[in-house]
Enzyme design. Structure first.
Site, mmCIF file in Angstrom:
data_model
loop_
_atom_site.group_PDB
_atom_site.id
_atom_site.type_symbol
_atom_site.label_atom_id
_atom_site.label_comp_id
_atom_site.label_asym_id
_atom_site.label_seq_id
_atom_site.Cartn_x
_atom_site.Cartn_y
_atom_site.Cartn_z
ATOM 1 N N ILE A 172 -56.357 -54.330 -0.109
ATOM 2 C CA ILE A 172 -55.930 -52.987 -0.518
ATOM 3 C C ILE A 172 -56.945 -52.453 -1.513
ATOM 4 C CG2 ILE A 172 -54.219 -51.673 -1.842
ATOM 5 C CD1 ILE A 172 -52.047 -53.158 -0.458
ATOM 6 N N GLU A 173 -57.508 -51.311 -1.188
ATOM 7 C CA GLU A 173 -58.483 -50.646 -2.061
ATOM 8 C C GLU A 173 -57.853 -49.355 -2.560
ATOM 9 O OE1 GLU A 173 -61.530 -51.441 -3.029
ATOM 10 O OE2 GLU A 173 -62.207 -53.031 -1.665
#
Ligand SMILES: [Zn+2]
Length: 363
Positions: free
Chosen positions: A305-306
């Site tokens: 997850i960015e």
């Protein structure tokens, strides 16, 4: 012309994880090779004055962004210790220490048959997953029927702030010279030290060794790894809330990769339910030693997850960024608990739009 947020004023904060996620060689990455990568100049801490913000924020243009609102490592320790003292449902352990001797923790909540591992901040300058994880631990360890039901179904294992030494360099003016705060104190990118193709030396990357031991103990059904990129648009031009990607290395067991894709779809749906949030698909790479691919090669379904807005992690955006990460944690846990995770078609992840253009400066 739409004006955009200020570009962060150093290469560290502008690149997010983009540069490092593409183009790395598909070969065994030795520590010497990793250490030979030149460190970039350090993050600047104050954004320049700039033009009007883009609609659809909250984007913080033209404001200084003090990082003092973030939990120091001592404050993180105090929060976790306090929670563990007050909540029988939370077990806190010191699972190792960083190269500079800062403690690394695992916080375990619940004893359900499905196990979710949450990793945060292996890049020291990507802080909001840690803030969200603390909020999530408080929530899921609470003495409420809803939390108790989740704990019966899911075991949540959180390893917060894997790189506390980098975080110290990120937030302390006295540490602005020296090693990139993204990296650990041996000047290693921890996110190139995972999986069977990596060979991390505990003497120079004790942080990775500590996490690997936690994962080996708990054998999670899913590992979610929280980072920040800079802010991007969707392919339709809106602000992208976060980008996600599962294990895409071709040697990852398809069933393992499929669970990562399910997780991506679940996060996309959770953020969509949350309102105006938009999840995009992070660009693929086959680098085998990122957590996303390396842990997949080890047999752990994994999701990267960015979060958006690395350069905007100051006071004004803190609430929104924490809420977005928290929503993803809640969504995955609830889906594991109620069976909807397993019922999710992995192909639903393919419907996530590709990440669009980078927002690269007020104009
Ligand atoms: Zn990162």
């Amino acid at each position: 012309m739409i004006s955009a947020c200020p570009t962060p004023t150093s290469p560290t904060s502008t690149r997010g994880d983009t540069r490092s996620a593409v183009g790395a060689p598909r070969r065994r990455l030795g520590l010497l090779a990793a250490a030979a990568v030149l460190a970039a100049p350090l993050t600047a801490f104050v954004a320049p004055a700039a033009a009007d913000p883009v609609p659809g924020g909250p984007w913080n243009c033209g404001e200084a962004v003090p990082l003092s609102g973030l939990l120091s490592h001592e404050e993180l320790q105090q929060r976790l210790t306090s929670l563990a003292e007050r909540r029988d449902a939370l077990d806190l352990d010191v699972v190792g220490e960083s190269l500079d001797g800062r403690p690394l923790y695992s916080a375990v909540v619940g004893d359900g048959p499905r196990t979710l591992a949450i990793l945060t901040q292996q890049h020291g300058d990507e802080p909001m997953g840690t803030e969200a994880a603390v909020a999530f631990l408080r929530e899921i360890s609470a003495d409420t029927p809803q939390a108790a039901a989740l704990r019966e179904a899911v075991t949540v294992v959180v390893v917060p702030r894997i790189n506390p030494d980098g975080f110290e360099r990120y937030t302390d003016e006295d540490f602005r010279d020296g090693i990139d705060p993204r990296r650990n104190s041996a000047d290693l990118d921890l996110n190139r030290l995972w999986g069977p193709d990596a060979d991390p030396d505990p003497a120079t990357a004790p942080e990775v060794a500590a996490v690997e031991a936690v994962l080996a103990e708990h054998q999670p059904d899913l590992v979610v790894d929280y980072h920040h990129q800079v802010t991007y648009r969707t392919d339709e031009g809106d602000m992208a809330t976060m980008s996600v990607l599962w294990s895409t290395h071709p040697d990852v067991d398809p069933a393992v990769a499929a669970d990562g894709r399910r997780a991506a779809a679940v996060v996309g749906a959770a953020l969509e339910r949350d309102g105006h949030a938009t999840v995009t698909r992070y660009p693929e790479s086959d680098t085998s030693t990122t957590a996303r691919n390396g842990l997949g090669l080890d047999g752990y379904p994994a999701l990267l997850i960015e979060q958006r807005g690395q350069q905007e992690a100051g006071q004004k955006n803190r609430g929104a960024l924490v809420r977005e990460a928290l929503t993803s944690m809640q969504g995955i846990t609830e889906a594991l608990a109620d069976g909807s995770f397993d019922a999710t078609d992995p192909a639903a992840a393919d419907a996530l739009p590709a990440r669009g253009e980078r927002v690269d400066g007020c104009e």
